[in-house]
Design an enzyme around this catalytic site. Structure first.
Site, PDB file in Angstrom:
ATOM      1  N   PRO A  49       0.800  -1.176  -0.029  1.00  0.00           N
ATOM      2  CG  PRO A  49       0.084  -0.821   2.141  1.00  0.00           C
ATOM      3  CD  PRO A  49       0.680  -1.884   1.243  1.00  0.00           C
ATOM      4  CG  ASN A  50       0.044   4.307   1.313  1.00  0.00           C
ATOM      5  OD1 ASN A  50      -1.251   4.650   1.225  1.00  0.00           O
ATOM      6  ND2 ASN A  50      -0.005   3.638   2.528  1.00  0.00           N
ATOM      7  NE  ARG A  89       4.039   6.573   1.734  1.00  0.00           N
ATOM      8  CZ  ARG A  89       4.458   5.481   2.135  1.00  0.00           C
ATOM      9  NH1 ARG A  89       5.004   4.534   1.171  1.00  0.00           N
ATOM     10  NH2 ARG A  89       4.168   4.859   3.206  1.00  0.00           N
ATOM     11  CE1 TYR A 120       9.232   4.785   2.284  1.00  0.00           C
ATOM     12  CE2 TYR A 120       7.660   6.485   2.517  1.00  0.00           C
ATOM     13  CZ  TYR A 120       8.253   5.367   2.754  1.00  0.00           C
ATOM     14  OH  TYR A 120       7.814   4.763   4.290  1.00  0.00           O
ATOM     15  CG  ASN A 175       8.515  -2.221  -0.086  1.00  0.00           C
ATOM     16  OD1 ASN A 175       7.972  -2.161   0.911  1.00  0.00           O
ATOM     17  ND2 ASN A 175       9.164  -0.986  -0.700  1.00  0.00           N
ATOM     18  CB  ALA A 182       1.855   0.215   6.264  1.00  0.00           C
ATOM     19  CG  HIS A 227       5.912  -2.481  10.002  1.00  0.00           C
ATOM     20  ND1 HIS A 227       7.193  -2.930   9.695  1.00  0.00           N
ATOM     21  CD2 HIS A 227       5.728  -1.510   8.998  1.00  0.00           C
ATOM     22  CE1 HIS A 227       7.919  -2.251   9.076  1.00  0.00           C
ATOM     23  NE2 HIS A 227       6.795  -1.273   8.447  1.00  0.00           N
ATOM     24  CG  ASP A 246       0.015 -17.247   7.937  1.00  0.00           C
ATOM     25  OD1 ASP A 246       1.104 -17.386   8.398  1.00  0.00           O
ATOM     26  OD2 ASP A 246      -1.086 -17.437   8.603  1.00  0.00           O
ATOM     27  CD  GLU A 278      10.990  -7.848   5.164  1.00  0.00           C
ATOM     28  OE1 GLU A 278      11.255  -9.064   5.579  1.00  0.00           O
ATOM     29  OE2 GLU A 278      10.746  -6.972   5.785  1.00  0.00           O
ATOM     30  CG  HIS A 325      11.399  -2.398   3.826  1.00  0.00           C
ATOM     31  ND1 HIS A 325       9.988  -2.647   3.686  1.00  0.00           N
ATOM     32  CD2 HIS A 325      11.577  -3.657   4.573  1.00  0.00           C
ATOM     33  CE1 HIS A 325       9.431  -3.646   4.450  1.00  0.00           C
ATOM     34  NE2 HIS A 325      10.445  -4.281   4.683  1.00  0.00           N
ATOM     35  CG  LEU A 326      11.688   2.015  -1.767  1.00  0.00           C
ATOM     36  CD1 LEU A 326      10.317   2.580  -2.145  1.00  0.00           C
ATOM     37  CD2 LEU A 326      12.607   1.757  -3.033  1.00  0.00           C
ATOM     38  CB  SER A 327      12.859   4.074   4.273  1.00  0.00           C
ATOM     39  OG  SER A 327      11.795   3.244   4.938  1.00  0.00           O
ATOM     40  NE  ARG A 369      10.511   5.812   7.989  1.00  0.00           N
ATOM     41  CZ  ARG A 369       9.562   5.642   7.197  1.00  0.00           C
ATOM     42  NH1 ARG A 369       9.785   4.799   6.302  1.00  0.00           N
ATOM     43  NH2 ARG A 369       8.445   6.425   7.250  1.00  0.00           N
ATOM     44  NE  ARG A 426       7.737   4.040   9.556  1.00  0.00           N
ATOM     45  CZ  ARG A 426       6.531   4.343   8.975  1.00  0.00           C
ATOM     46  NH1 ARG A 426       6.169   3.316   7.909  1.00  0.00           N
ATOM     47  NH2 ARG A 426       5.929   4.978   9.112  1.00  0.00           N
TER      48      ARG A 426
HETATM   49  C1  DQA Z   1       8.643   0.820   3.406  1.00  0.00           C
HETATM   50  C2  DQA Z   1       8.760   0.950   4.779  1.00  0.00           C
HETATM   51  C3  DQA Z   1       7.219   0.851   5.523  1.00  0.00           C
HETATM   52  O1  DQA Z   1       7.648   0.794   6.985  1.00  0.00           O
HETATM   53  C4  DQA Z   1       6.236   1.744   5.134  1.00  0.00           C
HETATM   54  O2  DQA Z   1       5.143   1.595   5.689  1.00  0.00           O
HETATM   55  C5  DQA Z   1       6.015   1.722   3.666  1.00  0.00           C
HETATM   56  C6  DQA Z   1       7.323   1.710   2.776  1.00  0.00           C
HETATM   57  C7  DQA Z   1       9.754   1.151   2.560  1.00  0.00           C
HETATM   58  O3  DQA Z   1       9.969   0.673   1.392  1.00  0.00           O
HETATM   59  O4  DQA Z   1      10.670   1.763   3.110  1.00  0.00           O
HETATM   60  O5  DQA Z   1       4.942   2.172   2.923  1.00  0.00           O
HETATM   61  O6  DQA Z   1       8.076  -0.510   3.027  1.00  0.00           O
END
Ligand code: DQA
Length: 149
Positions: A11-12, A19, A24, A75, A78, A81, A88, A99, A101-103, A108, A112
């Site tokens: 999501p997002n 954003r 990011y 990725n 959210a 977490h 599953d 897995e 993550h960009l950040s 953080r 997270r």
């Molecule tokens: C994220 C890190 C997550 O905590 C956050 O909710 C995201 C992006 C990242 O790519 O850094 O939506 O997965």
């Protein structure tokens, strides 16, 4: 036939580019998809690159990957977490998972720092921006080459 890697974004992540650019960066999801496609091409992989804001849809895609794909780069945003259901589904896929993550989630907020996915993943990459996706694809290419040898 080239091995197929499913690249999933939660999501997002459709909001990338506008954003929280300090977290990011300025790259859009389309830029990220193009970078992955270019890397995959150079590495001899096929990819399907997808993003959704709907958890059930992501789970359906993971289920459909079983027996069809060679690995999943995810990725989960959210949902990393919060979602036992995504963890599953990944286990049920019986596929290797990386897995990404960009950040750097460990720099953080404490919420997270917990990931439901990390302990079932082959590896975790965070904090390297879109380069993390390319590194993960490169690892899949090496891993699949070794398995085929
Ligand atoms: C994220 C890190 C997550 O905590 C956050 O909710 C995201 C992006 C990242 O790519 O850094 O939506 O997965």
């Amino acid at each position: 036939m080239k091995p197929l890697i499913l690249v999933l974004n939660g999501p997002n992540l459709n909001m990338l580019g506008t954003r929280e650019p300090t977290q990011y960066g300025r790259e859009t999801l389309a830029d990220l998809a193009q970078g992955c496609a270019d890397s995959a091409h150079n590495l001899g992989l096929d990819i399907e690159f997808r993003q959704t804001n709907h958890e059930g849809e992501l789970i359906d895609w993971i289920h459909a990957a079983r027996g069809r794909c060679a690995g999943i780069l995810i990725n989960p945003g959210a949902w990393t977490h919060t979602s036992v259901a995504i963890r599953d589904a990944l286990v049920a896929s019986e596929l290797p998972v990386i897995e990404v993550h960009l950040s750097n989630v460990h720099k953080r907020e404490p919420f997270r720092h917990l990931s439901f996915v990390s302990s079932i993943a082959v590896g975790v990459i965070c904090g390297l921006g879109s380069h993390g996706y390319r590194l993960a694809l490169s690892h899949f290419a090496d891993m699949l080459r070794e398995q085929a040898a």
